[in-house]
Design an enzyme around this catalytic site. Structure first.
Site, PDB file in Angstrom:
ATOM      1  N   GLU A   1      -5.933 -27.062 -28.220  1.00  0.00           N
ATOM      2  CA  GLU A   1      -5.200 -28.231 -27.960  1.00  0.00           C
ATOM      3  C   GLU A   1      -4.186 -28.476 -28.775  1.00  0.00           C
ATOM      4  OE1 GLU A   1      -7.091 -31.334 -25.950  1.00  0.00           O
ATOM      5  OE2 GLU A   1      -5.399 -32.423 -25.725  1.00  0.00           O
TER       6      GLU A   1
ATOM      7  N   ASP B   1     -13.583 -34.782 -20.097  1.00  0.00           N
ATOM      8  CA  ASP B   1     -13.788 -36.008 -20.217  1.00  0.00           C
ATOM      9  C   ASP B   1     -12.287 -36.946 -20.165  1.00  0.00           C
ATOM     10  OD1 ASP B   1     -12.794 -35.175 -22.834  1.00  0.00           O
ATOM     11  OD2 ASP B   1     -14.445 -35.903 -23.746  1.00  0.00           O
ATOM     12  N   SER B   2     -11.132 -36.177 -19.810  1.00  0.00           N
ATOM     13  CA  SER B   2      -9.895 -36.816 -19.703  1.00  0.00           C
ATOM     14  C   SER B   2     -10.170 -37.716 -18.374  1.00  0.00           C
ATOM     15  CB  SER B   2      -8.460 -35.616 -19.438  1.00  0.00           C
ATOM     16  OG  SER B   2      -9.134 -34.732 -18.421  1.00  0.00           O
TER      17      SER B   2
ATOM     18  N   ASP C   1     -17.551 -31.414 -19.380  1.00  0.00           N
ATOM     19  CA  ASP C   1     -17.731 -31.575 -20.946  1.00  0.00           C
ATOM     20  C   ASP C   1     -18.870 -32.477 -21.113  1.00  0.00           C
ATOM     21  OD1 ASP C   1     -15.339 -31.152 -22.513  1.00  0.00           O
ATOM     22  OD2 ASP C   1     -14.270 -32.803 -21.738  1.00  0.00           O
TER      23      ASP C   1
ATOM     24  N   GLU D   1     -16.558 -30.510 -28.330  1.00  0.00           N
ATOM     25  CA  GLU D   1     -15.295 -30.169 -29.265  1.00  0.00           C
ATOM     26  C   GLU D   1     -16.054 -29.800 -30.715  1.00  0.00           C
ATOM     27  OE1 GLU D   1     -13.373 -34.223 -29.151  1.00  0.00           O
ATOM     28  OE2 GLU D   1     -12.758 -33.777 -27.037  1.00  0.00           O
TER      29      GLU D   1
END
Ligand code: KIV
Length: 298
Positions: free
Chosen positions: A215, A78-79, A117, A149
């Site tokens: 991360e 989703d970056s 994602d 996440e």
């Protein structure tokens, strides 16, 4: 086509059909075979102690370049919000965006495992919503796995997806969908935060996740998590001791404008190259040098 220096080229067999004689028939990077990489191949790589690279991709053409380069796992992250769609964060990205671009990445590749994602708001309601979103990505885009996440906070979602046969990659440490509460800073510093991260990683593994992204966490903590898990860890800003490393492709290739995070390394200067090409084209148009006779039909 520009040839990379030999040291940067994968062994000739990477992602090619002519790989029968490879010295590393099972290697994820530079290994033999044209079938898609699966999560079982990643588990086997952890057992062998083999490190592997992962890159993000958001379109078919770029993904095909990385697939040909032998990158075994591509993340449609989703970056894409920041790196492809022009948003400031990942938060506005929707499952419509994700499904369309994941399908393009799948179409552009034949060997890489493509991970899509689950976007902000597409799984936080609970397992039923998560299953609906993940099923859509698998059925409509053809991804081989999804990423979400959270560890303990996403336990029920992970269990449900895994039971449904959808491989799940967990994402811990800095989780960009929580930027409004976490900001962009190193996570897991201090005893309590470190213990929480280790607990989250174990919870994700116990729920059936096949890998965990770490991360922006201290290298020592990432190394400890990597040692204590049976599943692979994928680091970004997490030091050298994770099983795999991921970079956002636009950072890796020098396409991102402005400041890039300290943990990234730039392997090309695509932004300059592309700008130079655009300026050269514009100069030729303005000066009358393009199109020339060889580009012209009579
Ligand atoms: O969205 C993304 O690109 C990611 C990577 C930074 C791991 O989640």
């Amino acid at each position: 086509m520009t040839q990379l220096p030999a040291a940067q080229n994968p062994p000739a067999s990477a992602g090619s059909a002519t790989s029968a004689g490879s010295d590393h028939p099972k290697a994820l990077y530079g290994g033999a075979g044209t079938r898609r990489i699966t999560v079982r191949d990643l588990a086997a790589a952890k057992e062998r102690g083999e490190k592997w690279p992962m890159l993000t991709a958001y379109d078919a053409m770029t993904a095909s370049v990385f697939d040909e380069a032998g990158i075994p796992v591509l993340l449609v992250g989703d970056s894409m919000g920041n790196c492809h769609l022009g948003f400031d964060t990942t938060v506005p990205v929707t499952m419509d965006h994700m499904t369309m671009l994941s399908a393009a990445v799948v179409r552009g590749t034949s060997r890489a495992l493509v991970v899509g994602d689950l976007t902000f708001g597409s799984y936080q309601e609970g397992p039923v919503q998560a299953l609906r979103s993940a099923t859509r990505l698998v059925k409509e885009a053809g991804v081989g796995a999804v990423k979400l996440e959270g560890g303990e906070r996403s336990l029920a979602q992970t269990e449900t997806l895994v039971q449904a046969g959808i491989p799940v990659m967990a994402h811990l440490g800095l989780t960009p969908q929580s930027v409004n509460t976490l900001g962009y800073r190193v996570q897991g510093r201090g005893d309590e935060a470190a213990h929480r991260l280790v607990r989250d990683a174990k919870a994700a593994q116990d729920a059936g996740a096949f890998a965990v992204v770490l991360e922006l966490v201290p290298a020592e903590l990432a190394a400890e998590v990597t040692r204590s898990l049976q599943i692979p860890t994928v680091g970004i800003g997490a030091g050298p001791d994770t099983d795999a490393q991921v970079l956002v492709w636009t950072d890796m290739a020098g396409m991102t404008g402005g400041k890039v995070p300290r943990f990234t390394r730039q392997y090309a200067d695509l932004r300059r190259t592309l700008g130079d090409a655009a300026r050269a084209f514009a100069g030729d148009v303005v000066g009358g040098a393009f199109p020339a006779e060889e580009h012209t039909f009579h």
